[in-house]
Design an enzyme around this catalytic site. Sequence first.
Site, PDB file in Angstrom:
ATOM      1  N   PHE A  18      14.491  14.011  21.887  1.00  0.00           N
ATOM      2  CA  PHE A  18      14.334  12.674  21.150  1.00  0.00           C
ATOM      3  C   PHE A  18      13.430  11.520  21.894  1.00  0.00           C
ATOM      4  CE2 PHE A  18      16.911   8.636  21.096  1.00  0.00           C
ATOM      5  CZ  PHE A  18      16.126   7.845  20.079  1.00  0.00           C
ATOM      6  N   PHE A  41      16.953  23.467  23.725  1.00  0.00           N
ATOM      7  CA  PHE A  41      18.466  23.725  23.602  1.00  0.00           C
ATOM      8  C   PHE A  41      18.815  22.663  22.501  1.00  0.00           C
ATOM      9  CE2 PHE A  41      22.841  22.030  24.474  1.00  0.00           C
ATOM     10  CZ  PHE A  41      23.395  23.573  24.556  1.00  0.00           C
ATOM     11  N   ASP A  63      13.489  27.003  31.004  1.00  0.00           N
ATOM     12  CA  ASP A  63      15.074  26.299  31.276  1.00  0.00           C
ATOM     13  C   ASP A  63      15.098  25.783  32.799  1.00  0.00           C
ATOM     14  OD1 ASP A  63      17.611  25.993  32.058  1.00  0.00           O
ATOM     15  OD2 ASP A  63      18.417  27.685  30.723  1.00  0.00           O
ATOM     16  N   LYS A  96      25.068  23.191  34.863  1.00  0.00           N
ATOM     17  CA  LYS A  96      23.818  23.748  35.571  1.00  0.00           C
ATOM     18  C   LYS A  96      22.668  22.756  35.236  1.00  0.00           C
ATOM     19  CE  LYS A  96      25.357  28.515  35.301  1.00  0.00           C
ATOM     20  NZ  LYS A  96      25.339  29.761  34.423  1.00  0.00           N
ATOM     21  N   ASN A 104      16.004  21.903  40.990  1.00  0.00           N
ATOM     22  CA  ASN A 104      14.579  22.399  40.794  1.00  0.00           C
ATOM     23  C   ASN A 104      13.611  21.492  40.739  1.00  0.00           C
ATOM     24  OD1 ASN A 104      15.542  25.134  41.021  1.00  0.00           O
ATOM     25  ND2 ASN A 104      16.177  25.179  39.152  1.00  0.00           N
ATOM     26  N   TYR A 150      29.136  16.300  31.512  1.00  0.00           N
ATOM     27  CA  TYR A 150      27.880  15.453  31.317  1.00  0.00           C
ATOM     28  C   TYR A 150      27.753  14.313  32.412  1.00  0.00           C
ATOM     29  CZ  TYR A 150      24.510  12.580  29.097  1.00  0.00           C
ATOM     30  OH  TYR A 150      23.120  11.652  28.579  1.00  0.00           O
ATOM     31  N   ARG A 191      25.551  12.301  17.267  1.00  0.00           N
ATOM     32  CA  ARG A 191      25.709  10.743  17.689  1.00  0.00           C
ATOM     33  C   ARG A 191      25.849   9.750  16.640  1.00  0.00           C
ATOM     34  NH1 ARG A 191      21.233  10.627  22.591  1.00  0.00           N
ATOM     35  NH2 ARG A 191      20.445  12.278  21.250  1.00  0.00           N
TER      36      ARG A 191
HETATM   37  P1  NAD Z   1      17.569  15.274  23.383  1.00  0.00           P
HETATM   38  O1  NAD Z   1      19.037  16.379  23.428  1.00  0.00           O
HETATM   39  O2  NAD Z   1      17.136  14.852  22.233  1.00  0.00           O
HETATM   40  O3  NAD Z   1      16.606  15.792  24.464  1.00  0.00           O
HETATM   41  C1  NAD Z   1      16.916  16.506  25.573  1.00  0.00           C
HETATM   42  C2  NAD Z   1      15.856  17.699  25.536  1.00  0.00           C
HETATM   43  O4  NAD Z   1      16.198  18.414  26.976  1.00  0.00           O
HETATM   44  C3  NAD Z   1      15.759  18.483  24.469  1.00  0.00           C
HETATM   45  O5  NAD Z   1      14.468  18.811  24.040  1.00  0.00           O
HETATM   46  C4  NAD Z   1      16.377  19.871  25.179  1.00  0.00           C
HETATM   47  O6  NAD Z   1      15.817  21.003  24.289  1.00  0.00           O
HETATM   48  C5  NAD Z   1      15.890  19.906  26.490  1.00  0.00           C
HETATM   49  N1  NAD Z   1      16.915  20.724  27.358  1.00  0.00           N
HETATM   50  C6  NAD Z   1      18.203  20.540  27.591  1.00  0.00           C
HETATM   51  N2  NAD Z   1      18.567  21.317  28.361  1.00  0.00           N
HETATM   52  C7  NAD Z   1      17.631  21.846  29.047  1.00  0.00           C
HETATM   53  C8  NAD Z   1      17.272  23.027  30.023  1.00  0.00           C
HETATM   54  N3  NAD Z   1      18.209  23.550  30.726  1.00  0.00           N
HETATM   55  N4  NAD Z   1      15.846  23.369  30.446  1.00  0.00           N
HETATM   56  C9  NAD Z   1      14.888  22.580  29.683  1.00  0.00           C
HETATM   57  N5  NAD Z   1      15.153  21.714  28.532  1.00  0.00           N
HETATM   58  C10 NAD Z   1      16.271  21.546  28.414  1.00  0.00           C
HETATM   59  O7  NAD Z   1      18.336  13.964  24.136  1.00  0.00           O
HETATM   60  P2  NAD Z   1      17.798  12.510  24.525  1.00  0.00           P
HETATM   61  O8  NAD Z   1      18.379  11.726  23.803  1.00  0.00           O
HETATM   62  O9  NAD Z   1      16.276  12.656  24.221  1.00  0.00           O
HETATM   63  O10 NAD Z   1      18.133  12.306  25.871  1.00  0.00           O
HETATM   64  C11 NAD Z   1      16.849  12.714  26.937  1.00  0.00           C
HETATM   65  C12 NAD Z   1      17.469  12.300  28.430  1.00  0.00           C
HETATM   66  O11 NAD Z   1      17.911  10.989  28.385  1.00  0.00           O
HETATM   67  C13 NAD Z   1      18.643  13.117  28.598  1.00  0.00           C
HETATM   68  O12 NAD Z   1      18.506  13.412  30.196  1.00  0.00           O
HETATM   69  C14 NAD Z   1      19.804  12.347  28.470  1.00  0.00           C
HETATM   70  O13 NAD Z   1      21.065  12.532  29.447  1.00  0.00           O
HETATM   71  C15 NAD Z   1      19.152  10.767  28.712  1.00  0.00           C
HETATM   72  N6  NAD Z   1      20.057   9.811  28.069  1.00  0.00           N
HETATM   73  C16 NAD Z   1      19.842   9.453  26.803  1.00  0.00           C
HETATM   74  C17 NAD Z   1      20.435   8.591  26.189  1.00  0.00           C
HETATM   75  C18 NAD Z   1      20.441   8.190  24.867  1.00  0.00           C
HETATM   76  O14 NAD Z   1      21.318   7.386  24.135  1.00  0.00           O
HETATM   77  N7  NAD Z   1      19.629   9.067  24.101  1.00  0.00           N
HETATM   78  C19 NAD Z   1      21.481   8.003  26.911  1.00  0.00           C
HETATM   79  C20 NAD Z   1      21.676   8.072  28.049  1.00  0.00           C
HETATM   80  C21 NAD Z   1      20.824   9.108  28.853  1.00  0.00           C
HETATM   81  N1  UDP Z   2      31.573   7.911  16.861  1.00  0.00           N
HETATM   82  C1  UDP Z   2      32.146   7.824  15.428  1.00  0.00           C
HETATM   83  N2  UDP Z   2      31.580   8.693  14.319  1.00  0.00           N
HETATM   84  C2  UDP Z   2      30.804   9.484  14.525  1.00  0.00           C
HETATM   85  C3  UDP Z   2      30.115   9.627  15.994  1.00  0.00           C
HETATM   86  C4  UDP Z   2      30.567   8.852  16.935  1.00  0.00           C
HETATM   87  O1  UDP Z   2      32.886   6.776  15.390  1.00  0.00           O
HETATM   88  O2  UDP Z   2      30.298  10.057  13.691  1.00  0.00           O
HETATM   89  C5  UDP Z   2      31.918   7.239  17.827  1.00  0.00           C
HETATM   90  C6  UDP Z   2      32.335   7.869  19.055  1.00  0.00           C
HETATM   91  O3  UDP Z   2      33.587   8.254  19.040  1.00  0.00           O
HETATM   92  C7  UDP Z   2      32.196   6.665  20.169  1.00  0.00           C
HETATM   93  C8  UDP Z   2      30.820   5.920  19.613  1.00  0.00           C
HETATM   94  O4  UDP Z   2      30.840   6.106  18.449  1.00  0.00           O
HETATM   95  O5  UDP Z   2      33.119   5.957  20.379  1.00  0.00           O
HETATM   96  C9  UDP Z   2      29.448   6.221  20.360  1.00  0.00           C
HETATM   97  O6  UDP Z   2      29.256   7.657  20.139  1.00  0.00           O
HETATM   98  P1  UDP Z   2      27.940   8.626  20.556  1.00  0.00           P
HETATM   99  O7  UDP Z   2      28.243  10.292  20.345  1.00  0.00           O
HETATM  100  O8  UDP Z   2      26.848   8.086  19.592  1.00  0.00           O
HETATM  101  O9  UDP Z   2      27.619   8.257  21.990  1.00  0.00           O
HETATM  102  P2  UDP Z   2      28.671   7.888  23.368  1.00  0.00           P
HETATM  103  O10 UDP Z   2      29.992   8.107  23.095  1.00  0.00           O
HETATM  104  O11 UDP Z   2      28.133   9.009  24.166  1.00  0.00           O
HETATM  105  O12 UDP Z   2      28.296   6.633  23.682  1.00  0.00           O
END
Ligand code: NAD
Ligand code: UDP
Length: 317
Positions: A18, A41, A63, A96, A104, A150, A191
Site C-alpha cells: 500500500f 506476502f 524475501d 524474521k 540484511n 510486529y 484494517r
Molecule cells: P502492506 O502490507 O501493504 O505492504 C508491505 C509490503 O511488504 C507488501 O507488499 C508485502 O508483500 C511486503 N513484504 C512483507 N514481507 C516481506 C518480506 N519478507 N520480503 C519482502 N517483502 C515483504 O503494508 P503498508 O501499509 O504498505 O506498510 C508498509 C510499511 O509501513 C510496513 O513496514 C509497515 O509496518 C509500515 N507502517 C504502515 C502503517 C499503515 O498504517 N499503513 C502504519 C505504521 C507502519
Molecule cells: N477494528 C474494528 N473493526 C474492524 C477492524 C478493526 O473495530 O473490522 C478496530 C481494531 O480493533 C482497532 C482499530 O479498529 O481497535 C484499528 O484497527 P486496525 O487493524 O486498522 O489497526 P491497528 O489496530 O493496528 O491500529
Amino acid sequence: MKKEIDSKRIIVTGGAGFIGSNLCDRLISEGHEILCVDNFFSGRKENIAHLLDNPSFEHIRHDVTFPLYLEADLIFHLACPASPVHYAHDPVQTVKTNVHGAINMLGLAKRLDVPIFQASTSEVYGDPEIHPQTEDYWGNVNPIGTRACYDEGKRCAETLFFDYHRQHGIEIKVARIFNTFGPRMRIDDGRVVSNFIVQVLRNEDITIYGDGTQTRSFCYIDDMVEGIIKFVTLDNDFTGPLNLGNPDEYTIQQLAEIILDLTNSKSKLIYKDLPSDDPKRRRPDITLAKKKLSWEPKTSFNDGIQQTISYFNNLIA
Ligand code: NAD
Ligand code: UDP
C-alpha cells in the site's frame, strides 16, 4: 536546509504494498530509477502493474529475510505486513521480516555506504500510557502477546538501525508511521478503514471490535508519502525517530458513523470481541515533524475517506 534526492537508483522494499507502491509512483514521477523488492506476502502485483513497462522501474521478487546484493544510492525499507490480520497470520515470519530483514538491508546500506529509511510504527508505543504519543515515550508493549511479533519486531528493528548508525556510521532516517489509509489498500486488508468501507459497499454489517470507544488517528496516504519524502531529503544528521501521522483522533464508532453518512448506507453496526492487546487510544504528537520538516497533513479526513471509497467502489463494481 533541504536538498533534492539526487540519487538515481532507489531500492524500495515492500514496494508492491500500500504505502510502498504509492511511494514508488512519487519517486518515479520525480525522475528516479526504482528497484522494487517485494515477495508479495501482503502486496499485490496490481499495485505496480502500471509501472512494469516503465524503463525506470524494476521489480525483484525477493524475501528480505535473505541477503540481497544490489547496487543503489538510497534505500527505503518498508517490507513488512502492516495489517494485524496479515502479520498475525505467520508471526514467526513477521519477526524474521522485521529483524533479519533489517539486518540484511542495513548490511546492504553499510556495504554501499548509502542512507536508509526505516518504516517504523506507532505500534512501538504499544497500548500507550501517555497521550498523545511523543517520540521520547518508550512505550507499553506486551512482549509475549499476539501483537508482539510486529511491535517487538519493529522495536528491535529500530534498535538495529540505531546500532548500525552508532557503530558503523550508517545514515538512517527512522519514521514512526501512524495509521495510514487510502487507495491501494487490499479489499481483504483487514484494517479498520478498508474493512468498514468494503462492508458498506457490499451492504454487509460493519464489524466494530469491542465497544468502539478505542481511538485511532488516520493519515491520508498522499500526506504520508509527502512526509516520508521530506524526511529523507532533509540535509542534516537528523535520524529520528520521527512521528508521521495525522493528529485528528476518532473513536472507531465515530469512524463507522462517518463512513455510513458519506455512503448513505443502511449497513448495521455489529459488535465483536476486541482482539487482545488492542491499543485503547493512539494519536501522534507531530510537533517534531512540524519543526524539522515544516510538514503536517493537508488532506481532510472526509476528502481522504471519499477518495478511498471511490477506489474501493471501482474495485468492487
Ligand atoms: P502492506 O502490507 O501493504 O505492504 C508491505 C509490503 O511488504 C507488501 O507488499 C508485502 O508483500 C511486503 N513484504 C512483507 N514481507 C516481506 C518480506 N519478507 N520480503 C519482502 N517483502 C515483504 O503494508 P503498508 O501499509 O504498505 O506498510 C508498509 C510499511 O509501513 C510496513 O513496514 C509497515 O509496518 C509500515 N507502517 C504502515 C502503517 C499503515 O498504517 N499503513 C502504519 C505504521 C507502519
Ligand atoms: N477494528 C474494528 N473493526 C474492524 C477492524 C478493526 O473495530 O473490522 C478496530 C481494531 O480493533 C482497532 C482499530 O479498529 O481497535 C484499528 O484497527 P486496525 O487493524 O486498522 O489497526 P491497528 O489496530 O493496528 O491500529
